[in-house]
Design a protein around this motif. Structure first.
Motif, PDB file in Angstrom:
ATOM      1  N   MET A   1       0.827  -1.188   0.000  1.00  0.00           N
ATOM      2  CA  MET A   1       0.000   0.000   0.000  1.00  0.00           C
ATOM      3  C   MET A   1       0.875   1.257   0.000  1.00  0.00           C
ATOM      4  O   MET A   1       0.512   2.238  -0.629  1.00  0.00           O
ATOM      5  N   LYS A   2       2.012   1.171   0.688  1.00  0.00           N
ATOM      6  CA  LYS A   2       2.916   2.325   0.716  1.00  0.00           C
ATOM      7  C   LYS A   2       3.469   2.621  -0.676  1.00  0.00           C
ATOM      8  O   LYS A   2       3.620   3.785  -1.050  1.00  0.00           O
ATOM      9  N   LYS A  43      -6.670   5.814 -12.475  1.00  0.00           N
ATOM     10  CA  LYS A  43      -6.487   4.369 -12.334  1.00  0.00           C
ATOM     11  C   LYS A  43      -5.829   4.037 -10.997  1.00  0.00           C
ATOM     12  O   LYS A  43      -6.242   3.098 -10.306  1.00  0.00           O
ATOM     13  N   LEU A  44      -4.799   4.802 -10.639  1.00  0.00           N
ATOM     14  CA  LEU A  44      -4.110   4.554  -9.373  1.00  0.00           C
ATOM     15  C   LEU A  44      -5.034   4.786  -8.179  1.00  0.00           C
ATOM     16  O   LEU A  44      -4.993   4.026  -7.199  1.00  0.00           O
ATOM     17  N   LEU A  45      -5.876   5.805  -8.256  1.00  0.00           N
ATOM     18  CA  LEU A  45      -6.796   6.077  -7.157  1.00  0.00           C
ATOM     19  C   LEU A  45      -7.841   4.976  -7.012  1.00  0.00           C
ATOM     20  O   LEU A  45      -8.218   4.621  -5.889  1.00  0.00           O
ATOM     21  N   LYS A  46      -8.276   4.418  -8.124  1.00  0.00           N
ATOM     22  CA  LYS A  46      -9.212   3.282  -8.060  1.00  0.00           C
ATOM     23  C   LYS A  46      -8.533   2.080  -7.402  1.00  0.00           C
ATOM     24  O   LYS A  46      -9.142   1.387  -6.584  1.00  0.00           O
ATOM     25  N   ASP A  47      -7.280   1.847  -7.766  1.00  0.00           N
ATOM     26  CA  ASP A  47      -6.528   0.752  -7.151  1.00  0.00           C
ATOM     27  C   ASP A  47      -6.365   0.995  -5.656  1.00  0.00           C
ATOM     28  O   ASP A  47      -6.492   0.070  -4.852  1.00  0.00           O
ATOM     29  N   PHE A  48      -6.087   2.235  -5.283  1.00  0.00           N
ATOM     30  CA  PHE A  48      -5.927   2.570  -3.862  1.00  0.00           C
ATOM     31  C   PHE A  48      -7.219   2.294  -3.104  1.00  0.00           C
ATOM     32  O   PHE A  48      -7.193   1.738  -2.007  1.00  0.00           O
ATOM     33  N   ARG A  49      -8.333   2.679  -3.692  1.00  0.00           N
ATOM     34  CA  ARG A  49      -9.615   2.442  -3.033  1.00  0.00           C
ATOM     35  C   ARG A  49      -9.845   0.955  -2.823  1.00  0.00           C
ATOM     36  O   ARG A  49     -10.271   0.521  -1.757  1.00  0.00           O
ATOM     37  N   LYS A  50      -9.536   0.167  -3.844  1.00  0.00           N
ATOM     38  CA  LYS A  50      -9.723  -1.287  -3.754  1.00  0.00           C
ATOM     39  C   LYS A  50      -8.849  -1.875  -2.644  1.00  0.00           C
ATOM     40  O   LYS A  50      -9.315  -2.659  -1.813  1.00  0.00           O
ATOM     41  N   VAL A  51      -7.587  -1.489  -2.606  1.00  0.00           N
ATOM     42  CA  VAL A  51      -6.655  -1.991  -1.595  1.00  0.00           C
ATOM     43  C   VAL A  51      -7.079  -1.529  -0.204  1.00  0.00           C
ATOM     44  O   VAL A  51      -7.028  -2.292   0.764  1.00  0.00           O
TER      45      VAL A  51
END
Length: 58
Positions: A1-2, A43-51
């Motif tokens: 996550m970091k 795209k990165l923010l969507k991945d962050f939300r998922k994680v």
């Protein structure tokens, strides 16, 4: 996550630099790069939300 957070910060900085060039100096190529960066950032923010959701379930 970091690592994902670091990628998001780097992409934000890239977007800010390109958008500033586009706005201040009317650089059309910088506008294209800023839009590409914005797409990557989404795209990165969507991945962050998922994680983040997965982490909160633990």
């Amino acid at each position: 996550m970091k690592d994902l957070f670091a990628q998001i910060n780097a992409e934000i900085e890239k977007f800010k630099a390109e958008a500033e060039l586009h706005i201040e100096k009317n650089n059309k190529a910088a506008g294209t790069r800023a839009r590409k960066s914005a797409l990557e950032l989404s795209k990165l923010l969507k991945d962050f939300r998922k994680v983040s959701v997965e982490e909160s379930k633990k």
